[in-house]
Design a protein around this motif. Structure first.
Motif, short mmCIF file in Angstrom:
data_model
loop_
_atom_site.label_atom_id
_atom_site.label_comp_id
_atom_site.label_asym_id
_atom_site.label_seq_id
_atom_site.Cartn_x
_atom_site.Cartn_y
_atom_site.Cartn_z
N MET A 65 5.03 -35.93 65.84
CA MET A 65 5.30 -34.43 65.18
C MET A 65 4.72 -33.52 65.96
SD MET A 65 5.60 -32.68 61.51
CE MET A 65 7.40 -33.19 61.23
N PHE A 66 5.40 -32.34 66.51
CA PHE A 66 4.61 -31.65 67.54
C PHE A 66 3.74 -30.62 66.41
CE2 PHE A 66 4.57 -27.38 69.37
CZ PHE A 66 4.04 -27.77 70.54
N SER A 67 2.80 -30.47 67.00
CA SER A 67 1.84 -29.37 66.28
C SER A 67 1.43 -27.97 67.08
CB SER A 67 0.49 -30.15 65.79
OG SER A 67 0.70 -31.23 64.78
N TYR A 68 1.01 -27.11 66.42
CA TYR A 68 0.45 -25.77 66.98
C TYR A 68 -0.65 -26.04 66.42
CZ TYR A 68 5.14 -24.06 68.77
OH TYR A 68 6.09 -23.99 69.46
N ASN B 93 -6.86 -22.63 53.30
CA ASN B 93 -6.92 -24.17 53.48
C ASN B 93 -6.03 -24.76 52.47
OD1 ASN B 93 -7.37 -26.49 54.63
ND2 ASN B 93 -8.87 -26.85 53.09
N HIS B 94 -6.02 -24.05 51.32
CA HIS B 94 -5.34 -24.61 50.12
C HIS B 94 -3.68 -24.20 50.35
CE1 HIS B 94 -3.84 -25.53 46.06
NE2 HIS B 94 -3.46 -24.54 45.92
N THR B 95 -3.71 -23.02 50.64
CA THR B 95 -2.13 -22.98 51.04
C THR B 95 -1.52 -23.43 52.19
OG1 THR B 95 -2.62 -20.66 52.79
CG2 THR B 95 -2.49 -20.41 50.25
N LEU B 96 -2.26 -23.96 53.16
CA LEU B 96 -2.06 -24.84 54.17
C LEU B 96 -2.09 -26.34 54.05
CD1 LEU B 96 -4.13 -22.81 56.94
CD2 LEU B 96 -1.65 -22.81 56.66
N SER B 97 -2.04 -26.71 52.71
CA SER B 97 -2.21 -28.11 52.34
C SER B 97 -3.26 -28.86 52.95
CB SER B 97 -0.81 -28.96 52.50
OG SER B 97 0.14 -28.29 52.11
N SER C 225 1.95 -27.74 61.39
CA SER C 225 3.24 -28.72 61.94
C SER C 225 4.25 -28.26 61.38
CB SER C 225 2.80 -30.33 61.39
OG SER C 225 2.58 -30.10 59.88
N THR C 226 4.43 -26.82 60.63
CA THR C 226 5.56 -26.30 60.16
C THR C 226 5.39 -24.78 60.59
OG1 THR C 226 4.67 -25.77 58.12
CG2 THR C 226 5.77 -28.00 58.31
N ALA C 227 6.72 -24.04 60.57
CA ALA C 227 6.66 -22.74 60.90
C ALA C 227 6.02 -22.16 59.93
CB ALA C 227 8.09 -22.37 61.16
N GLU C 228 5.97 -22.62 58.61
CA GLU C 228 5.31 -21.80 57.45
C GLU C 228 3.98 -21.47 57.45
OE1 GLU C 228 5.27 -19.40 54.24
OE2 GLU C 228 6.92 -19.93 55.32
N GLN C 229 3.36 -22.93 57.98
CA GLN C 229 1.91 -23.06 58.44
C GLN C 229 1.57 -21.96 59.45
OE1 GLN C 229 1.55 -27.23 58.88
NE2 GLN C 229 0.74 -27.69 56.77
#
Length: 154
Positions: free
Chosen positions: A1-4, A41-45, A121-125
């Motif tokens: 999976m692509f990560s930023y 960090n919590h909101t980013l899992s 790894s997601t647009a939301e993150q």
């Protein structure tokens, strides 16, 4: 999976004048608290990483010193694949001012490296990281594949 990788940069030796155009640095009144970083960090899992320069594993004076990991870091250091895959890595050392190369006889500091990295790894993150940086006036670098006109990975 692509990560930023979103890198929250702060140069600890840089002064902070309190001017509204200056970015927050550790120790300044507007630098996020440990609780604010923990909430992010919590909101980013759990995808917020508190990082050290990758070359620090080769320096006995650094908290992340690891003589077993050092040879692998030194071997990968000059490869674009290793630098791209490392959330703190940069394809060109000079963008970190060569402040912590994986050479034990050279000096090592965290200057020029991010303090925190969002391994998104997601647009939301990505959005949450960008919004946090904007809200707290923290310098932000987005690292992905490709490069900008100066040759830096973005």
């Amino acid at each position: 999976m692509f990560s930023y990788f979103l890198q929250f940069l702060a140069f600890s030796s840089a002064g902070h004048s309190g001017h509204s155009n200056c970015k927050a640095v550790p120790g300044s009144k507007d630098w996020p608290t440990d609780e604010q970083w923990a909430k992010l960090n919590h909101t980013l899992s759990g995808n917020l990483l508190k990082v050290s320069p990758p070359g620090a594993v080769c320096h006995p004076t650094q908290p992340t010193f690891d003589p077993i990991a050092c040879p692998a870091v030194a071997a990968g250091w000059l490869t674009s694949a290793w630098q791209t895959d490392n959330p703190v890595g940069g394809i060109k050392d000079n963008f970190n001012n060569d402040t912590c190369l994986p050479v034990p006889t050279y000096p090592c500091s965290g200057e020029g490296y991010p303090i925190y990295v969002v391994n998104a790894s997601t647009a939301e993150q990505v959005k949450k990281g960008v919004d946090f940086a904007r809200r707290h006036n923290v310098r932000l670098i987005v690292k992905g594949t490709g490069h900008d006109y100066l040759g830096r990975y973005v």
